[in-house]
Design a protein around this motif. Structure first.
Motif, PDB file in Angstrom:
ATOM      1  N   HIS A  90       0.854  -1.183   0.000  1.00 65.81           N
ATOM      2  CA  HIS A  90       0.000   0.000   0.000  1.00 65.81           C
ATOM      3  C   HIS A  90       0.888   1.230   0.000  1.00 65.81           C
ATOM      4  O   HIS A  90       1.864   1.306   0.738  1.00 65.81           O
ATOM      5  N   TYR A  91       0.555   2.173  -0.840  1.00 69.01           N
ATOM      6  CA  TYR A  91       1.312   3.406  -0.926  1.00 69.01           C
ATOM      7  C   TYR A  91       0.427   4.564  -0.492  1.00 69.01           C
ATOM      8  O   TYR A  91      -0.714   4.677  -0.934  1.00 69.01           O
ATOM      9  N   ALA A  92       0.973   5.406   0.338  1.00 76.23           N
ATOM     10  CA  ALA A  92       0.232   6.584   0.779  1.00 76.23           C
ATOM     11  C   ALA A  92       0.158   7.594  -0.361  1.00 76.23           C
ATOM     12  O   ALA A  92       1.069   7.696  -1.178  1.00 76.23           O
ATOM     13  N   HIS A  93      -0.911   8.325  -0.421  1.00 72.98           N
ATOM     14  CA  HIS A  93      -1.078   9.385  -1.423  1.00 72.98           C
ATOM     15  C   HIS A  93      -0.080  10.498  -1.103  1.00 72.98           C
ATOM     16  O   HIS A  93      -0.136  11.092  -0.028  1.00 72.98           O
ATOM     17  N   PRO A  94       0.870  10.800  -2.024  1.00 71.98           N
ATOM     18  CA  PRO A  94       1.862  11.835  -1.717  1.00 71.98           C
ATOM     19  C   PRO A  94       1.228  13.219  -1.707  1.00 71.98           C
ATOM     20  O   PRO A  94       0.581  13.625  -2.681  1.00 71.98           O
ATOM     21  N   LYS A  95       1.407  13.925  -0.610  1.00 72.60           N
ATOM     22  CA  LYS A  95       0.860  15.276  -0.487  1.00 72.60           C
ATOM     23  C   LYS A  95       1.739  16.055   0.485  1.00 72.60           C
ATOM     24  O   LYS A  95       1.989  15.614   1.599  1.00 72.60           O
ATOM     25  N   TYR A  96       2.234  17.225   0.018  1.00 70.93           N
ATOM     26  CA  TYR A  96       3.025  18.085   0.884  1.00 70.93           C
ATOM     27  C   TYR A  96       2.960  19.515   0.385  1.00 70.93           C
ATOM     28  O   TYR A  96       2.532  19.784  -0.735  1.00 70.93           O
ATOM     29  N   LYS A  97       3.417  20.425   1.226  1.00 73.39           N
ATOM     30  CA  LYS A  97       3.500  21.841   0.883  1.00 73.39           C
ATOM     31  C   LYS A  97       4.616  22.440   1.736  1.00 73.39           C
ATOM     32  O   LYS A  97       4.711  22.149   2.924  1.00 73.39           O
ATOM     33  N   GLU A 135       6.405  25.297  -2.856  1.00 68.21           N
ATOM     34  CA  GLU A 135       6.063  24.154  -3.699  1.00 68.21           C
ATOM     35  C   GLU A 135       5.000  23.339  -2.991  1.00 68.21           C
ATOM     36  O   GLU A 135       4.985  23.252  -1.769  1.00 68.21           O
ATOM     37  N   GLU A 136       4.108  22.761  -3.788  1.00 61.94           N
ATOM     38  CA  GLU A 136       3.124  21.846  -3.219  1.00 61.94           C
ATOM     39  C   GLU A 136       2.923  20.670  -4.163  1.00 61.94           C
ATOM     40  O   GLU A 136       3.111  20.780  -5.373  1.00 61.94           O
ATOM     41  N   ARG A 137       2.576  19.534  -3.572  1.00 60.55           N
ATOM     42  CA  ARG A 137       2.324  18.321  -4.338  1.00 60.55           C
ATOM     43  C   ARG A 137       1.053  17.674  -3.824  1.00 60.55           C
ATOM     44  O   ARG A 137       0.819  17.593  -2.621  1.00 60.55           O
ATOM     45  N   ASP A 138       0.240  17.221  -4.776  1.00 60.93           N
ATOM     46  CA  ASP A 138      -0.961  16.465  -4.451  1.00 60.93           C
ATOM     47  C   ASP A 138      -1.052  15.338  -5.471  1.00 60.93           C
ATOM     48  O   ASP A 138      -1.403  15.562  -6.626  1.00 60.93           O
ATOM     49  N   GLY A 139      -0.684  14.142  -5.064  1.00 60.85           N
ATOM     50  CA  GLY A 139      -0.634  13.020  -5.996  1.00 60.85           C
ATOM     51  C   GLY A 139       0.540  13.180  -6.936  1.00 60.85           C
ATOM     52  O   GLY A 139       1.660  13.422  -6.516  1.00 60.85           O
ATOM     53  N   ASP A 140       0.274  13.096  -8.247  1.00 60.56           N
ATOM     54  CA  ASP A 140       1.370  13.246  -9.205  1.00 60.56           C
ATOM     55  C   ASP A 140       1.494  14.673  -9.719  1.00 60.56           C
ATOM     56  O   ASP A 140       2.283  14.946 -10.609  1.00 60.56           O
TER      57      ASP A 140
END
Length: 111
Positions: free
Chosen positions: A28-35, A53-58
């Motif tokens: 199981h992989y966690a949904h990548p999300k950061y800011k 910078e921010e990321r939500d999924g890909d």
């Protein structure tokens, strides 16, 4: 001899339970999300820059700014996703100021 046979039987039961087990291993992989954001303003060196910078999924997007030595500001707006890949838009903001007069020294001139 009985102890060895009992040990082998126990190992066989454990091994068969692993291969025919009720629990199937799934990753199981966690949904990548950061800011994040940061900035530097060093009056001694003149280093002035910021980034967020921010990321939500890909999908990744962000902005990087850098104060250039000529007085302009470089602004890099970027984004990335699995469909379009990496895209960057680089802008130079402001008017360049160049040294004039007595503060400018020509290093090629020999006295």
């Amino acid at each position: 001899m009985f102890k060895i046979l009992a040990l082998i039987a126990c190992l066989a039961i454990v091994a068969s339970a692993q291969y025919h087990g009720e629990h199937e291993h799934k990753e199981h992989y966690a949904h990548p999300k950061y800011k994040f954001e940061y900035g530097v303003k060093d009056p001694h060196t003149g280093d002035h820059k910021t980034q967020w910078e921010e990321r939500d999924g890909d999908v990744v997007k962000g902005v990087y700014t850098l104060h250039e030595a000529d007085g302009t500001e470089r602004v890099v707006e970027y984004k990335s996703d699995s469909h379009n890949g990496f895209e960057a838009n680089v802008k130079k903001v402001g008017h360049a100021h160049h040294p004039h007069g007595a503060s400018y020294v020509n290093v090629d001139k020999h006295y």
